[in-house]
Design a protein around this motif. Structure first.
Motif, mmCIF file in Angstrom:
data_model
loop_
_atom_site.group_PDB
_atom_site.id
_atom_site.type_symbol
_atom_site.label_atom_id
_atom_site.label_comp_id
_atom_site.label_asym_id
_atom_site.label_seq_id
_atom_site.Cartn_x
_atom_site.Cartn_y
_atom_site.Cartn_z
ATOM 1 N N GLY A 31 -6.398 105.856 -14.530
ATOM 2 C CA GLY A 31 -7.096 105.820 -13.249
ATOM 3 C C GLY A 31 -8.019 104.618 -13.194
ATOM 4 N N TYR B 63 -13.066 111.074 -20.059
ATOM 5 C CA TYR B 63 -12.062 112.024 -19.575
ATOM 6 C C TYR B 63 -11.929 113.149 -20.602
ATOM 7 C CZ TYR B 63 -10.347 108.602 -16.107
ATOM 8 O OH TYR B 63 -10.223 107.727 -15.059
ATOM 9 N N LYS B 176 -2.092 118.599 -7.244
ATOM 10 C CA LYS B 176 -2.714 117.482 -6.521
ATOM 11 C C LYS B 176 -4.211 117.673 -6.365
ATOM 12 C CE LYS B 176 1.418 116.196 -3.996
ATOM 13 N NZ LYS B 176 2.082 116.050 -2.704
ATOM 14 N N PHE B 177 -4.926 116.577 -6.405
ATOM 15 C CA PHE B 177 -6.379 116.575 -6.288
ATOM 16 C C PHE B 177 -6.847 117.342 -5.039
ATOM 17 C CE2 PHE B 177 -10.591 115.024 -7.066
ATOM 18 C CZ PHE B 177 -11.133 114.705 -5.823
ATOM 19 N N GLN B 182 -6.976 122.716 -7.292
ATOM 20 C CA GLN B 182 -7.735 121.686 -8.028
ATOM 21 C C GLN B 182 -9.147 121.532 -7.480
ATOM 22 O OE1 GLN B 182 -6.635 120.772 -10.873
ATOM 23 N NE2 GLN B 182 -4.648 121.740 -10.473
ATOM 24 N N ARG B 202 -11.827 108.803 -12.042
ATOM 25 C CA ARG B 202 -10.778 109.821 -11.975
ATOM 26 C C ARG B 202 -9.444 109.230 -12.386
ATOM 27 N NH1 ARG B 202 -8.199 111.907 -7.094
ATOM 28 N NH2 ARG B 202 -9.769 110.861 -5.827
ATOM 29 N N ILE B 204 -5.173 110.570 -13.769
ATOM 30 C CA ILE B 204 -4.174 111.639 -13.765
ATOM 31 C C ILE B 204 -3.861 112.001 -15.201
ATOM 32 C CG2 ILE B 204 -1.818 112.284 -13.134
ATOM 33 C CD1 ILE B 204 -2.132 110.174 -10.847
ATOM 34 N N ASP B 205 -3.930 113.277 -15.475
ATOM 35 C CA ASP B 205 -3.713 113.752 -16.840
ATOM 36 C C ASP B 205 -2.224 113.713 -17.187
ATOM 37 O OD1 ASP B 205 -4.171 114.954 -19.351
ATOM 38 O OD2 ASP B 205 -5.732 116.226 -18.511
ATOM 39 N N PRO B 210 -5.600 116.238 -11.962
ATOM 40 C CA PRO B 210 -6.649 115.225 -12.086
ATOM 41 C C PRO B 210 -7.433 115.401 -13.383
ATOM 42 C CG PRO B 210 -6.784 116.382 -9.979
ATOM 43 C CD PRO B 210 -5.838 117.142 -10.823
ATOM 44 N N THR B 211 -7.889 114.287 -13.922
ATOM 45 C CA THR B 211 -8.837 114.336 -15.026
ATOM 46 C C THR B 211 -10.051 113.525 -14.585
ATOM 47 O OG1 THR B 211 -9.192 114.012 -17.393
ATOM 48 C CG2 THR B 211 -7.810 112.370 -16.289
ATOM 49 N N ILE B 212 -11.228 114.115 -14.766
ATOM 50 C CA ILE B 212 -12.457 113.554 -14.213
ATOM 51 C C ILE B 212 -13.353 113.040 -15.337
ATOM 52 C CG2 ILE B 212 -14.416 114.048 -12.679
ATOM 53 C CD1 ILE B 212 -11.847 114.676 -11.309
#
Lengths: 350, 350
Positions: A31, B63, B176-177, B182, B202, B204-205, B210-212
């Motif tokens: 990302g 992350y 999806k985010f 999510q 952010r 994508i895992d 999502p991975t934040i």
């Protein structure tokens, strides 16, 4: 609080990457953020040992692991063993290889061993599942078990056995430090690296042979001498050229499908002989430039070593930017989506 | 010389590990030398967010990847979804899992999906070969292909589908985010971490969700609140306890045979809930101590993350030295010989 129960030979406190503070050279993005980062050191030298490019600590000993297989293979060739047993480019390239255990690798090793009156039973590297995923799946789906033939070092070990046969050494125990095979290889390493390796740090490689601690500057010097052996004795000159030619002719044999070394050498042709080593080591010989390259990623990561070697090949004019980009694919997730990338650290400049 | 062709959202120059100079925490030895070394940062906090132990940079976003699965699973439980579909310890543990794709993992996920009127076709994580080698071999030798069931995140995804079914959300697109699943998980993350994650980095895992980016200090706070939820609303308290109980009762489900999380929790019992994340992340909730732990290895190496988590569990009194040593095996070569070890960096002190 050292708790790992490591029954190791005692030593004076060894230097650690922390002391040197090697620079971050590769970033891994996901990302819009850098997720992970890798530090490394590298040296590029000419045949006089002059450092023409470097970063980080290049005098601290580093285990070259498989990255010096082309140097180790000099024993096989300059002794006359390769010629005596009529080894071709495929076998000599395999002697320098960390191969993926694909059918062509395995079959060539098997035939080679038969030619020197040996078999898989003489290999002392231990069995290993093919590192190439397709080959691994094919093997398992066929109900077969991996053998020492599939071990990624089986070509190098076949080279050791060939050398032993030629020199009249017993083959048993050829992986041991004291065995004449390893002692010969060590002598060649000392000569090519310009290092007295008698008191160098020492460990055991994944395949069982000794691995010796060599400073990156000296590792690069050895590769420079492989690249341009004009200062070396005649037998070694011829052997170095033979090895380079074999690697250039058979890049698949040196690694395999989808592998960096193979793909890079398919792009460079004879301009570069490139070899990976475990724990984030990479070496290259650049014949037209008369240079040698050696790098070590502090944390041992292969992905960072590949990325850094690609960066260096661009910097040294051996690959174009787009060629290098083709070697370092984007990071995909399980559904095949592009989620991240490996890139040169954003403020690295060399 | 950024050459990787990364089509990423632009961002301000992100902070990198290099800026922080995180300490070396784990050394990898071979023979009588340190071969590789890993830097990391970690935070241990109480439920008030007070940092009781730390090293390196703990305010930079990281992350969490799979390490926060137990936090994400709160959605499944506190919504009543787990109870409505009569999920047991096995399923709730799987919702927190990065499992090895072993038969018990896969079969439990398959039955669970049927119970919520879903199937493998509803999973959006993508297929993956089992990470457990025996399971992988068994699958391939049986002539079968991996499916999304074998994906190490299939339990978490089954939890998302269960939540969607319970809340009446459409299941399609649940990764999806913008999807309500999510968004609910994100809300819980914000609440537990004490972070406004609206502008957080952010990505994508691996499994598509999502991975934040969350600072380690806040990640540890979330784990502390999981460990001791007494300051949390009642529904969340009950959900946190349910999740902890499930992980403690079914450590195999959280990871699998030979895996650190599983083996560590078999030793700690209810005293620790431990979860790994890709790219060298680990989190732990320590209920008796009311503490949370979060760590990130700069270079992303799982071996270093395991070693560091073991060190921290000893330091915090959750494991004995010898228990920790049993979790970090020596390094063996292909022939099974002991050639090296992972150890705490020789001058680390925390």
């Amino acid at each position: 609080m050292a708790f790992a129960n490591d029954k190791l030979e005692d030593s004076t406190r060894p230097a650690r990457p922390q002391d040197a503070g090697n620079p971050v050279v590769v970033e891994v993005t996901r990302g819009n953020m850098v997720e992970s980062a890798h530090r490394a050191a590298f040296a590029v030298t000419d045949t006089a040992g002059k450092v023409v490019l470097h970063a980080g600590e290049i005098e601290r000993p580093v285990y070259a692991r498989s990255a010096i297989k082309p140097i180790q293979a000099l024993a096989l060739v300059e002794s006359g063993a390769a010629e005596a047993f009529e080894l071709g480019d495929a076998e000599i390239a395999l002697a320098c290889a960390s191969h993926g255990g694909e059918p062509r690798h395995v079959e060539t090793v098997e035939r080679w061993l038969a030619r020197i009156d040996c078999s898989v039973d003489d290999l002392e590297c231990g069995p290993q599942l093919p590192s190439n995923e397709s080959a691994m799946i094919e093997l398992i789906a066929g109900g077969r078990e991996p053998s020492a033939l599939h071990n990624n070092c089986s070509g190098k070990h076949s080279g050791f056995l060939t050398f032993a046969r030629h020199m009249g050494h017993p083959t048993a125990g050829y992986i041991k430090f004291e065995h004449p095979v390893q002692q010969s290889v060590l002598g060649i390493l000392e000569s090519m690296t310009g290092c007295d390796l008698g008191n160098a740090p020492r460990g055991i490689d994944g395949c069982g042979i000794p691995t010796i601690g060599i400073p990156l500057g000296n590792m690069a010097l050895a590769m420079a001498r492989l690249a341009d052996p004009s200062d070396q004795p005649d037998r070694r000159q011829a052997a170095a050229q033979r090895i380079r030619r074999a690697m250039a002719a058979e890049p698949f044999m040196v690694a395999g499908n989808g592998r960096f070394c193979t793909q890079a050498m398919e792009l460079t042709g004879e301009k570069a002989q490139i070899k990976t080593g475990a724990e984030g080591v990479y070496c290259a010989a650049l014949p037209e430039l008369g240079l040698g390259v050696a790098l070590k990623v502090d944390d041992g990561a292969g992905r960072a070593a590949e990325s850094l070697m690609a960066q260096l090949l661009v910097r040294l004019g051996v690959l174009s930017q787009s060629q290098a980009e083709s070697l370092i694919p984007p990071i995909l997730n399980r559904a095949g989506r592009h989620v991240g990338a490996l890139r040169a650290a954003s403020d690295s400049a060399f």
